[in-house]
Design an enzyme around this catalytic site. Structure first.
Site, PDB file in Angstrom:
ATOM      1  N   LYS A 141      33.645  34.300  25.095  1.00 51.06           N
ATOM      2  CA  LYS A 141      33.024  35.620  25.176  1.00 51.06           C
ATOM      3  C   LYS A 141      34.059  36.669  25.614  1.00 51.06           C
ATOM      4  O   LYS A 141      34.935  36.992  24.843  1.00 51.06           O
ATOM      5  CB  LYS A 141      31.814  35.551  26.118  1.00 51.06           C
ATOM      6  CG  LYS A 141      30.877  34.377  25.815  1.00 51.06           C
ATOM      7  CD  LYS A 141      29.994  34.614  24.598  1.00 51.06           C
ATOM      8  CE  LYS A 141      29.246  33.386  24.112  1.00 51.06           C
ATOM      9  NZ  LYS A 141      28.380  32.726  25.071  1.00 51.06           N
TER      10      LYS A 141
ATOM     11  N   ARG B 250      47.315  15.771  25.671  1.00 54.97           N
ATOM     12  CA  ARG B 250      45.913  16.026  26.009  1.00 54.97           C
ATOM     13  C   ARG B 250      45.758  16.755  27.342  1.00 54.97           C
ATOM     14  O   ARG B 250      44.801  17.478  27.570  1.00 54.97           O
ATOM     15  CB  ARG B 250      45.142  14.692  26.039  1.00 54.97           C
ATOM     16  CG  ARG B 250      43.632  14.882  25.969  1.00 54.97           C
ATOM     17  CD  ARG B 250      42.934  13.545  25.838  1.00 54.97           C
ATOM     18  NE  ARG B 250      43.287  12.654  26.914  1.00 54.97           N
ATOM     19  CZ  ARG B 250      43.559  11.340  26.777  1.00 54.97           C
ATOM     20  NH1 ARG B 250      43.500  10.781  25.590  1.00 54.97           N
ATOM     21  NH2 ARG B 250      43.878  10.610  27.810  1.00 54.97           N
TER      22      ARG B 250
ATOM     23  N   ASP C  74      27.147  29.446  36.116  1.00 46.77           N
ATOM     24  CA  ASP C  74      27.663  29.925  34.836  1.00 46.77           C
ATOM     25  C   ASP C  74      27.935  31.421  35.010  1.00 46.77           C
ATOM     26  O   ASP C  74      27.011  32.231  35.107  1.00 46.77           O
ATOM     27  CB  ASP C  74      26.640  29.664  33.722  1.00 46.77           C
ATOM     28  CG  ASP C  74      27.168  30.066  32.341  1.00 46.77           C
ATOM     29  OD1 ASP C  74      28.011  30.978  32.269  1.00 46.77           O
ATOM     30  OD2 ASP C  74      26.708  29.480  31.341  1.00 46.77           O
TER      31      ASP C  74
END
Ligand code: PLP
Length: 392
Positions: free
Chosen positions: A209, A59, A184
């Site tokens: 993106k 993880r 952001d």
């Protein structure tokens, strides 16, 4: 594996983007291997008790993840990078790592809408108050800071509406009151906006993106300054978001060509935006790289480039005419996300959910200008306007 990254510290950003994370490669391969794993064996009991080996548990990631984290930290100019399975999970993990019950969060009214949903539903339920502010507030954010304000959340340009924020002024006001600034930075990426040099403490980004660039993978990242790194790592560790090594590999692969792609998205974006500005069907193009955009001054001061995403406000037109235009596009696809090699077009209308700064303009379109030849894109739009018909 020795840290070879130091060798490239003096190089330009383009070169560093290609080389960072390279120390995680082996056997002469240019790219890192994809290590799949949940269990990672400890060499002995001492290593197990003291956790003193490089990899502990699936993880937490393996060499493929470390290579991508290092490349992202270098690109964004932060101290550390943490991976998340989507851009939205990077946003929610960063917020949950910072806030406690009773805190107050200042959130730009131009924020990516799902982040707004998270604040209004999950943070609210946990006893955290979110107050939306005018994205153009600048240093006047100081007036909204309360004793329990924990962070100022920024995004630029604003999702869909494309406002450019005065980050240095906001950061100065926030830091004077010991409040952190989160940004952001998905639109510009670290290549076109150096967030940490403008006072940001934590960057969140959708690697889905431009990092990936091929519309084939979901990924997010949290990048932290040295001062914020420990708190981000603790929150990330507690919440347990993780990314498959295959996805990490794909995003690292995309990052290596980010620089050339972004330059072409910018060139194509400017060409199409300038053409749109002169169309009778268009009321206004919202793109800070255009000299007459209200955000151009701040953009020119703080950014080193623009990407391929911008918005267009149309003159009033019927729903049917808009459907005729959009349903017949041949190169522009209609769909969410952006940052891939292909051009996209979607209508948007934030009038129903903005609260600090009402938004009245409609109809509006968000365009992502891809890497197709601009004459082909312009021909597609021109035919679309012909179908829109009769508005001028
Ligand atoms: C798409 C997007 C996100 C969310 O990214 P996902 O990977 O789709 O979760 C966050 N912020 C901005 C500005 C975005 O455009």
């Amino acid at each position: 594996m020795s840290n070879k990254n130091g060798r490239f510290q003096g190089c330009s950003p383009e070169t560093k983007l290609l080389k960072s994370g390279g120390e995680y490669t082996e056997h002469g391969f240019v790219n890192p291997a994809i290590y799949r794993g949940s269990t990672i064996l400890f060499s002995d009991l001492d290593a197990l008790h003291n956790r003193n080996q490089a990899y502990l548990y699936g993880r937490d990631g393996g060499p493929t993840h470390r290579a991508l984290e290092q490349a992202i930290a270098t690109l964004e100019g932060g101290h550390t990078a943490l991976l998340c399975p989507s851009g939205l999970s990077a946003i929610t993990t960063a917020l949950l790592s910072l806030v406690s019950a009773g805190d107050h969060v200042l959130m730009t009214d131009s924020v990516y809408r799902p982040a707004r949903y998270f604040c209004d539903h999950v943070l609210k339920r946990l006893g955290v108050e979110t107050e939306y502010y005018d994205p153009l507030i600048g240093g006047d954010i100081a007036r909204l800071i309360r004793p329990n304000t924990r962070l100022v959340y920024t995004e630029q340009p604003g999702s869909q509406t494309m406002e450019v924020q005065d980050l240095p002024a906001i950061a100065q006001a926030a830091h004077a009151r010991n409040v952190l600034v989160v940004l952001d930075n998905t639109w510009a990426t670290g290549r076109f906006f150096n967030a940490f040099a403008h006072g940001v403490d934590v960057v969140v980004t959708a690697g889905t993106k431009y990092y990936s660039g091929h519309s084939d993978v979901m990924l997010g990242a949290i990048i932290a300054s040295k001062a914020a790194a420990r708190q981000m790592a603790a929150g990330h560790h507690a919440l347990g978001p993780c990314v498959s090594p295959d996805d990490a590999f794909l995003v690292l692969r995309g990052l290596r060509t980010l620089d050339v792609r972004l330059k072409q998205h910018m060139a194509n974006g400017l060409t199409v935006a300038r053409w749109l500005q002169n169309r009778p069907e268009v009321e206004r193009v919202l793109y800070p790289a255009l000299p007459d955009d209200p955000g151009h001054g701040l953009w020119a001061r703080d950014f080193t480039g623009a990407t391929g995403l911008f918005s267009v406000i149309l003159k009033p037109v019927s729903e049917q005419a808009l459907a005729n235009m959009l349903n017949g596009m041949s190169l522009f696809g209609m769909g969410y996300s952006w940052g891939g090699y292909e051009s996209l077009i979607v209508p948007f209308d934030p009038s129903g959910y903005r609260t600090a700064t009402p938004w009245q303009a409609a109809p509006a379109l968000r365009l992502h200008i891809g890497l197709e030849a601009t004459e082909d894109l312009i021909a597609d739009l021109k035919a679309g306007f012909a179908r829109l018909g009769g508005v001028c």
